[in-house]
Motif scaffolding. Structure first.
Motif, PDB file in Angstrom:
ATOM      1  N   LEU A 131       0.836  -1.193   0.000  1.00  0.00           N
ATOM      2  CA  LEU A 131       0.000   0.000   0.000  1.00  0.00           C
ATOM      3  C   LEU A 131       0.871   1.244   0.000  1.00  0.00           C
ATOM      4  O   LEU A 131       2.060   1.188   0.271  1.00  0.00           O
ATOM      5  CB  LEU A 131      -0.904   0.024   1.247  1.00  0.00           C
ATOM      6  N   ARG A 132       0.237   2.358  -0.270  1.00  0.00           N
ATOM      7  CA  ARG A 132       0.898   3.653  -0.192  1.00  0.00           C
ATOM      8  C   ARG A 132      -0.016   4.573   0.612  1.00  0.00           C
ATOM      9  O   ARG A 132      -1.226   4.601   0.391  1.00  0.00           O
ATOM     10  CB  ARG A 132       1.131   4.210  -1.584  1.00  0.00           C
ATOM     11  N   LEU A 133       0.582   5.305   1.556  1.00  0.00           N
ATOM     12  CA  LEU A 133      -0.117   6.326   2.324  1.00  0.00           C
ATOM     13  C   LEU A 133       0.420   7.674   1.902  1.00  0.00           C
ATOM     14  O   LEU A 133       1.638   7.896   1.942  1.00  0.00           O
ATOM     15  CB  LEU A 133       0.126   6.132   3.832  1.00  0.00           C
ATOM     16  N   THR A 134      -0.464   8.566   1.475  1.00  0.00           N
ATOM     17  CA  THR A 134      -0.043   9.914   1.102  1.00  0.00           C
ATOM     18  C   THR A 134      -0.918  10.949   1.813  1.00  0.00           C
ATOM     19  O   THR A 134      -2.103  10.719   2.048  1.00  0.00           O
ATOM     20  CB  THR A 134      -0.126  10.154  -0.422  1.00  0.00           C
ATOM     21  N   ASP A 158      -9.077  -5.646  -1.852  1.00  0.00           N
ATOM     22  CA  ASP A 158     -10.253  -5.636  -2.731  1.00  0.00           C
ATOM     23  C   ASP A 158     -10.984  -4.297  -2.683  1.00  0.00           C
ATOM     24  O   ASP A 158     -11.354  -3.752  -3.725  1.00  0.00           O
ATOM     25  CB  ASP A 158     -11.213  -6.767  -2.362  1.00  0.00           C
ATOM     26  N   PHE A 159     -11.205  -3.750  -1.480  1.00  0.00           N
ATOM     27  CA  PHE A 159     -11.954  -2.489  -1.465  1.00  0.00           C
ATOM     28  C   PHE A 159     -11.089  -1.292  -1.849  1.00  0.00           C
ATOM     29  O   PHE A 159     -11.611  -0.206  -2.098  1.00  0.00           O
ATOM     30  CB  PHE A 159     -12.778  -2.271  -0.194  1.00  0.00           C
ATOM     31  N   LEU A 160      -9.775  -1.497  -1.950  1.00  0.00           N
ATOM     32  CA  LEU A 160      -8.913  -0.412  -2.434  1.00  0.00           C
ATOM     33  C   LEU A 160      -8.737  -0.439  -3.953  1.00  0.00           C
ATOM     34  O   LEU A 160      -7.805   0.178  -4.480  1.00  0.00           O
ATOM     35  CB  LEU A 160      -7.547  -0.461  -1.752  1.00  0.00           C
ATOM     36  N   GLU A 161      -9.652  -1.101  -4.638  1.00  0.00           N
ATOM     37  CA  GLU A 161      -9.642  -1.012  -6.102  1.00  0.00           C
ATOM     38  C   GLU A 161      -9.685   0.471  -6.490  1.00  0.00           C
ATOM     39  O   GLU A 161      -9.074   0.893  -7.462  1.00  0.00           O
ATOM     40  CB  GLU A 161     -10.832  -1.761  -6.692  1.00  0.00           C
TER      41      GLU A 161
END
Length: 161
Positions: free
Chosen positions: A5-8, A34-37
């Protein structure tokens, strides 16, 4: 290829790579993936009682407890499922606009140490599913800045390498 993942937090130039714990929390990782599509974007809501964390509301999926922790550490990401009408007391979690109990969920990003005994006693289930493994001092400074200066818009998105 790894799925991470990436957090910005664009307004303050923050950009962190987040390692997902596929071996320790496979169901939670897959659910979040899945919900981070579509990237998850929202304000940095800060914790009041449990320690140094902010969270983003996310889709509510009732997951079994997996890789649970009561003492989160800096850089850890925890998925919390909040059952309808049963939570730590935040009115935003308790009812929808019609006043009906609702379920909710959040991804908490820890930038300091925490204490989750109260949350656990209230049956709020938290699954540790990812972490930022380095740059903890920068993470603390960034997140503490959002506490001092006010909420900022943050995004969690898929990051494949």
């Amino acid at each position: 290829m790894t799925k991470d993942l990436r957090l910005t937090i664009p307004a303050i130039g923050a950009d962190f790579t987040v390692r997902m714990h596929w071996d320790e929390a496979p169901v939670t990782c897959q659910t979040v993936w899945d919900f981070l599509e579509e990237p998850l974007t929202g304000p940095t809501n800060h914790s009041v009682f449990s320690g140094y964390e902010f969270y983003l509301y996310c889709p509510a999926v009732d997951l079994a407890l997996e890789n649970h922790t009561v003492h989160p550490k800096p850089g850890q990401f925890i998925y919390y499922y909040l059952q309808p009408g049963r939570n730590a007391g935040n009115i935003a979690h308790k009812v929808n606009l019609e006043g009906n109990p609702k379920e909710a969920a959040e991804i908490a990003i820890w930038y300091g140490e925490g204490e989750l005994r109260r949350m656990t006693e209230l049956d709020v289930r938290g699954n540790l599913f990812a972490s930022i493994d380095e740059r903890h001092e920068e993470l603390f400074a960034t997140c503490y800045r959002t506490l001092g200066e006010g909420r900022q818009i943050a995004t969690i998105s898929r990051f494949e390498q």
